[in-house]
Design a protein around this motif. Structure first.
Motif, PDB file in Angstrom:
ATOM      1  N   VAL A 277       0.875  -1.165   0.000  1.00  0.00           N
ATOM      2  CA  VAL A 277       0.000   0.000   0.000  1.00  0.00           C
ATOM      3  C   VAL A 277       0.913   1.216   0.000  1.00  0.00           C
ATOM      4  CG1 VAL A 277      -1.772   1.277   1.255  1.00  0.00           C
ATOM      5  CG2 VAL A 277      -1.836  -1.222   1.222  1.00  0.00           C
ATOM      6  N   LEU A 278       0.747   2.066  -1.013  1.00  0.00           N
ATOM      7  CA  LEU A 278       1.618   3.223  -1.196  1.00  0.00           C
ATOM      8  C   LEU A 278       0.853   4.519  -1.006  1.00  0.00           C
ATOM      9  CD1 LEU A 278       3.373   2.135  -4.498  1.00  0.00           C
ATOM     10  CD2 LEU A 278       4.102   1.662  -2.172  1.00  0.00           C
TER      11      LEU A 278
ATOM     12  N   ALA B 251     -11.539   6.866  -5.903  1.00  0.00           N
ATOM     13  CA  ALA B 251     -11.096   5.879  -4.926  1.00  0.00           C
ATOM     14  C   ALA B 251     -12.136   4.768  -4.828  1.00  0.00           C
ATOM     15  CB  ALA B 251     -10.905   6.538  -3.563  1.00  0.00           C
ATOM     16  N   VAL B 252     -11.691   3.581  -4.469  1.00  0.00           N
ATOM     17  CA  VAL B 252     -12.597   2.457  -4.250  1.00  0.00           C
ATOM     18  C   VAL B 252     -13.523   2.856  -3.086  1.00  0.00           C
ATOM     19  CG1 VAL B 252     -12.740   0.036  -3.569  1.00  0.00           C
ATOM     20  CG2 VAL B 252     -10.890   0.809  -5.075  1.00  0.00           C
ATOM     21  N   PRO B 253     -14.845   2.871  -3.311  1.00  0.00           N
ATOM     22  CA  PRO B 253     -15.771   3.408  -2.295  1.00  0.00           C
ATOM     23  C   PRO B 253     -15.636   2.782  -0.904  1.00  0.00           C
ATOM     24  CG  PRO B 253     -16.913   3.179  -4.370  1.00  0.00           C
ATOM     25  CD  PRO B 253     -15.556   2.540  -4.550  1.00  0.00           C
ATOM     26  N   SER B 254     -15.504   1.478  -0.809  1.00  0.00           N
ATOM     27  CA  SER B 254     -15.428   0.846   0.519  1.00  0.00           C
ATOM     28  C   SER B 254     -14.160   1.251   1.261  1.00  0.00           C
ATOM     29  CB  SER B 254     -15.507  -0.675   0.399  1.00  0.00           C
ATOM     30  OG  SER B 254     -14.443  -1.174  -0.381  1.00  0.00           O
ATOM     31  N   CYS B 255     -13.085   1.538   0.547  1.00  0.00           N
ATOM     32  CA  CYS B 255     -11.843   1.986   1.182  1.00  0.00           C
ATOM     33  C   CYS B 255     -11.915   3.466   1.525  1.00  0.00           C
ATOM     34  CB  CYS B 255     -10.646   1.724   0.268  1.00  0.00           C
ATOM     35  SG  CYS B 255     -10.355  -0.024  -0.036  1.00  0.00           S
TER      36      CYS B 255
ATOM     37  N   ALA C 164      -7.076   2.797   9.466  1.00  0.00           N
ATOM     38  CA  ALA C 164      -8.076   1.741   9.294  1.00  0.00           C
ATOM     39  C   ALA C 164      -7.830   0.986   7.992  1.00  0.00           C
ATOM     40  CB  ALA C 164      -9.484   2.333   9.317  1.00  0.00           C
ATOM     41  N   LEU C 165      -7.420   1.699   6.950  1.00  0.00           N
ATOM     42  CA  LEU C 165      -7.089   1.042   5.686  1.00  0.00           C
ATOM     43  C   LEU C 165      -5.878   0.134   5.874  1.00  0.00           C
ATOM     44  CD1 LEU C 165      -7.473   0.603   2.648  1.00  0.00           C
ATOM     45  CD2 LEU C 165      -6.027   2.608   2.285  1.00  0.00           C
ATOM     46  N   ALA C 166      -4.860   0.628   6.574  1.00  0.00           N
ATOM     47  CA  ALA C 166      -3.645  -0.166   6.788  1.00  0.00           C
ATOM     48  C   ALA C 166      -3.944  -1.443   7.574  1.00  0.00           C
ATOM     49  CB  ALA C 166      -2.598   0.669   7.513  1.00  0.00           C
ATOM     50  N   GLU C 167      -4.951  -1.398   8.432  1.00  0.00           N
ATOM     51  CA  GLU C 167      -5.315  -2.558   9.242  1.00  0.00           C
ATOM     52  C   GLU C 167      -6.343  -3.456   8.563  1.00  0.00           C
ATOM     53  OE1 GLU C 167      -6.588  -0.848  12.921  1.00  0.00           O
ATOM     54  OE2 GLU C 167      -4.597  -0.057  13.382  1.00  0.00           O
TER      55      GLU C 167
END
Length: 120
Positions: free
Chosen positions: A14-15, A57-61, A69-72
């Motif tokens: 993830v960048l 962006a991807v809606p759920s992300c 929260a994304l990183a986890e």
């Protein structure tokens, strides 16, 4: 933030790419700093077109409460084998949580191609 050389980027990383930075590899746009999840991409180095391309962006992300929260988050992406066609992409992203898995489709609008530049 940690700086990573393009040759060290692998599937699953993830960048964070900032405005006016060149995109180092073909990526999926998971989140933006804008609440709308919208950004613009300069593609002139890729296709010679000088108009900016809208990306989403991807809606759920995007609706996750934070970058942390994304990183986890846990999940996976299905994407077809790479092709030279820069005008088509279909895949899907699945996010998992204690309530189960949620899958949503991915399209060209969710992509950032290597060599393009984040304009916003």
């Amino acid at each position: 933030d940690v700086t990573v050389a393009a040759q060290d980027i692998s599937v699953g990383h993830v960048l964070r790419v900032r405005a006016n930075q060149r995109v180092p590899a073909d990526l999926l746009l998971l989140r933006t700093k804008e609440s709308s999840g919208i950004l613009f991409l300069r593609t002139d180095q890729l296709d010679g077109e000088t108009d900016w391309k809208l990306r989403l962006a991807v809606p759920s992300c995007q609706k996750l409460p934070s970058d942390e929260a994304l990183a986890e988050a846990s999940g996976g992406v299905y994407a077809p084998e790479p092709t030279a066609d820069i005008y088509a992409f279909e895949g899907d992203l699945t996010l998992s949580d204690p309530e189960g898995d949620a899958t949503e489709p991915l399209s060209l609008d969710n992509t950032l191609w290597a060599g393009t530049v984040l304009a916003s």
